[in-house]
Design a protein around this motif. Structure first.
Motif, PDB file in Angstrom:
ATOM      1  N   MET A 101       0.842  -1.183   0.000  1.00 50.25           N
ATOM      2  CA  MET A 101       0.000   0.000   0.000  1.00 50.25           C
ATOM      3  C   MET A 101       0.872   1.225   0.000  1.00 50.25           C
ATOM      4  SD  MET A 101      -1.368   0.250   3.888  1.00 50.25           S
ATOM      5  CE  MET A 101      -2.018   1.869   3.692  1.00 50.25           C
ATOM      6  N   ARG A 102       0.270   2.382  -0.199  1.00 51.07           N
ATOM      7  CA  ARG A 102       1.050   3.596  -0.389  1.00 51.07           C
ATOM      8  C   ARG A 102       1.156   4.426   0.875  1.00 51.07           C
ATOM      9  NH1 ARG A 102      -2.913   5.440  -4.053  1.00 51.07           N
ATOM     10  NH2 ARG A 102      -3.875   3.419  -3.801  1.00 51.07           N
TER      11      ARG A 102
ATOM     12  N   HIS B 263       8.616  -1.536  -0.389  1.00 49.66           N
ATOM     13  CA  HIS B 263       8.950  -1.879   1.002  1.00 49.66           C
ATOM     14  C   HIS B 263      10.212  -2.754   1.080  1.00 49.66           C
ATOM     15  CE1 HIS B 263       5.030  -0.045   1.779  1.00 49.66           C
ATOM     16  NE2 HIS B 263       4.648  -0.727   0.706  1.00 49.66           N
TER      17      HIS B 263
ATOM     18  N   GLU C 255       3.421  -7.749   2.326  1.00 57.30           N
ATOM     19  CA  GLU C 255       3.457  -7.045   1.050  1.00 57.30           C
ATOM     20  C   GLU C 255       4.852  -7.094   0.431  1.00 57.30           C
ATOM     21  OE1 GLU C 255       2.369  -2.927   1.382  1.00 57.30           O
ATOM     22  OE2 GLU C 255       2.669  -2.531  -0.757  1.00 57.30           O
TER      23      GLU C 255
ATOM     24  N   HIS D 138       3.268  -3.084  -5.536  1.00 55.22           N
ATOM     25  CA  HIS D 138       2.776  -3.037  -4.152  1.00 55.22           C
ATOM     26  C   HIS D 138       1.557  -3.930  -3.993  1.00 55.22           C
ATOM     27  CE1 HIS D 138       5.093   0.526  -2.604  1.00 55.22           C
ATOM     28  NE2 HIS D 138       5.339   0.584  -3.904  1.00 55.22           N
ATOM     29  N   MET D 139       1.171  -4.146  -2.712  1.00 53.76           N
ATOM     30  CA  MET D 139      -0.086  -4.815  -2.384  1.00 53.76           C
ATOM     31  C   MET D 139      -0.895  -3.818  -1.567  1.00 53.76           C
ATOM     32  SD  MET D 139       0.086  -7.885  -3.708  1.00 53.76           S
ATOM     33  CE  MET D 139      -1.136  -8.864  -2.847  1.00 53.76           C
TER      34      MET D 139
HETATM   35 ZN   LIG Z   1       2.973  -0.553  -0.505  1.00 51.43          ZN
END
Ligand SMILES: [Zn+2]
Length: 512
Positions: free
Chosen positions: A1-2, A296, A311, A365-366
């Protein structure tokens, strides 16, 4: 995720969402269509609290299942060919052959009828049913049986003239192309087509739409359109039709000194077998180095999903599969911003891409959401804020040296970073569209499949760039799926296909 901002954004969206529908639910804006070898027709459904539900009596009528309210089993049982599905009436799940599958909502009793989420059909009934059940929410289709229903997507590649467009048919199907007055029509040999066409045309193409005949896509051409051509090719199980609409013949061109009338521009395809230059050929585009950025790493695990799925782990696994695909099939240099479970800052990631003079940057990303039901892939490209838009205009004027803007309260570094991507936002938006189209052919997409956001890692890179959120780790079904080789290969293949399409786009752009 961001970042955690997504949670506050989601909370805001919830506040802005309309108040929940009446207890009875509402009819969907576009009815669901059932396609089967017996024909096609609408299926009544209703939407309640964001979930689309179907009455169990409809399911028993249409699918021949026996439905029983079974207190002992803790829900409602659906029996088909002596196999049973139990749907919970208080948990968003069902049990099929002892396996639990997630659903968007529990079964609901409304009046004297039971309703279940539509997803029950492919996820729980599908595994025990003797025909394939395929639910395509985006195109409002419920396909039962082995029908050939390819997804057909279209896009305008260049405004021109010549105006160039592409139709993609996945899985591949035989096609033929005809032209008639003011129109080019692509005929697709299939049982039905699942059309996802752009809302607007461009250049000499006024509109791309479903044709009058079934299984056709029609291109309505502008009055200035000259010769129209469509050249189909099949690559990796996808049929692509490259459409090329020439501009008007120049006035007087071809006329003889004697004053003979200029023949009208032919508006028919060249005869079969005539040499037609493939649209996507041309000078080799500059796509020599690709940077893949697994999100990440190290202490920063990113989202943690059920089953301790991190992730950072999925991102690295897909990045490595994608690198292998690109290197073996395209012979393009691939650089990973991290090749192991290690910590790398966002600025370091951008510096790796910029210092290697890469031609493409993809961050993997996830995703995460407060609601476990949220699922699907999303593609993000950079959104420019007002200052960024100014920077883009400056960058457009100053193609060689990037100016330093004076008088801003923001740090020089940040402005320079913003400028880096500013020159590429249009190409990045095209890249994001191609990623969305190719991923859609292979994995579930979210209800917001393509977005623009001011992401630091994208703003910082000086090349076309996009970020892919491959699935939601907060969705237990997707978390389990994300660990599978099948999912990781599908995402890598979808991204690979988009890279091939983007390279072709660059070639068209570079063509004289
Ligand atoms: Zn992410």
């Amino acid at each position: 995720m961001r970042g955690s901002a997504i949670f506050s954004l989601a909370a805001l969206l919830l506040l802005l969402a309309p108040t929940p529908q009446a207890q009875e639910g509402t009819a969907p804006a576009i009815p669901l269509t059932l396609l089967s070898p017996d024909g096609r027709g609408p299926v009544p459904t209703l939407v309640l609290n964001g979930a689309e539900l179907i009455a169990l009596d409809e399911v028993s009528d249409r699918f021949g299942v026996t439905v029983r309210d079974d207190a002992l089993a803790g829900g409602i049982t659906l029996t088909y060919n002596s196999q049973t599905v139990v749907v919970s009436n208080d948990q968003p799940m069902a049990s099929v052959g002892g396996r639990i599958v997630a659903l968007p909502s529990p079964a609901r009793r409304l009046g004297n009828r039971w309703f279940v989420p539509l997803e029950l059909l492919p996820r729980a009934l599908g595994p025990i049913y003797d025909s394939r059940i395929d639910l395509r929410r985006a195109s409002r289709l419920l396909i039962v049986g082995d029908l050939r229903v390819p997804r057909v997507t279209g896009r305008i590649d260049t405004i021109g003239p010549p105006t160039r467009a592409t139709i993609e048919i996945a899985p591949a199907a035989p096609v033929s192309v005809t032209t008639e007055a003011g129109r080019l029509v692509v005929h697709i040999d299939a049982d039905a087509v699942d059309l996802l066409l752009p809302a607007t045309g461009g250049g000499l193409i006024e509109r791309i739409r479903g044709g009058e005949l079934p299984m056709t896509v029609a291109f309505d051409l502008g009055s200035q359109a000259g010769v129209a051509r469509g050249v189909p090719t099949e690559v990796d199980g996808v049929t692509r039709v490259a459409i090329d609409i020439a501009g008007p013949a120049l006035a007087g061109a071809g006329s003889t000194p004697g004053g003979a009338e200029t023949p009208p521009a032919p508006s028919v395809l060249p005869p079969a077998g005539a040499a037609v230059a493939p649209l996507l050929a041309g000078p080799r585009a500059r796509l020599e180095t690709i940077v893949i950025d697994p999100g990440h790493g190290g202490d920063d695990t990113g989202v943690m999903g059920s089953g301790a799925t991190a992730e950072k782990t999925i991102a690295l696994a897909v990045a490595q599969r994608l690198r292998a695909l690109i290197e073996t099939r395209l012979g393009i240099r691939v650089i990973l911003t991290r090749g192991a479970d290690q910590s790398v800052s966002l600025d370091e990631r951008a510096a790796i891409a910029n210092n290697s003079k890469a031609d493409l940057f993809l961050s993997l990303h996830m995703n995460a959401a407060p609601a476990a039901s949220v699922a699907g892939a999303e593609v993000i490209s950079l959104r420019l804020d007002r200052e960024g838009e100014d920077a883009r205009q400056v960058a457009a004027r100053e193609a060689v040296s990037l100016p330093v803007l004076g008088g801003s309260l923001r740090s020089i570094d940040l402005i320079q970073w913003d400028l880096a991507q500013a020159r590429h936002v249009d190409a990045s938006a095209v890249l994001a569209q191609m990623l969305e189209e190719q991923l859609r052919a292979r994995v579930t997409m979210s209800s917001r499949p393509r977005q623009r956001a001011a992401l630091r890692v994208l703003a910082a890179v000086d090349m076309p760039a996009a970020l892919v959120e491959m699935a939601y780790l907060t969705n237990p079904e997707q978390a389990q799926l994300a660990r599978s080789e099948n999912f990781q290969t599908s995402v890598a293949q979808g991204i690979y296909d988009a890279i091939v399409a983007f390279r072709a786009y660059l070639e068209v752009q570079a063509a004289p």
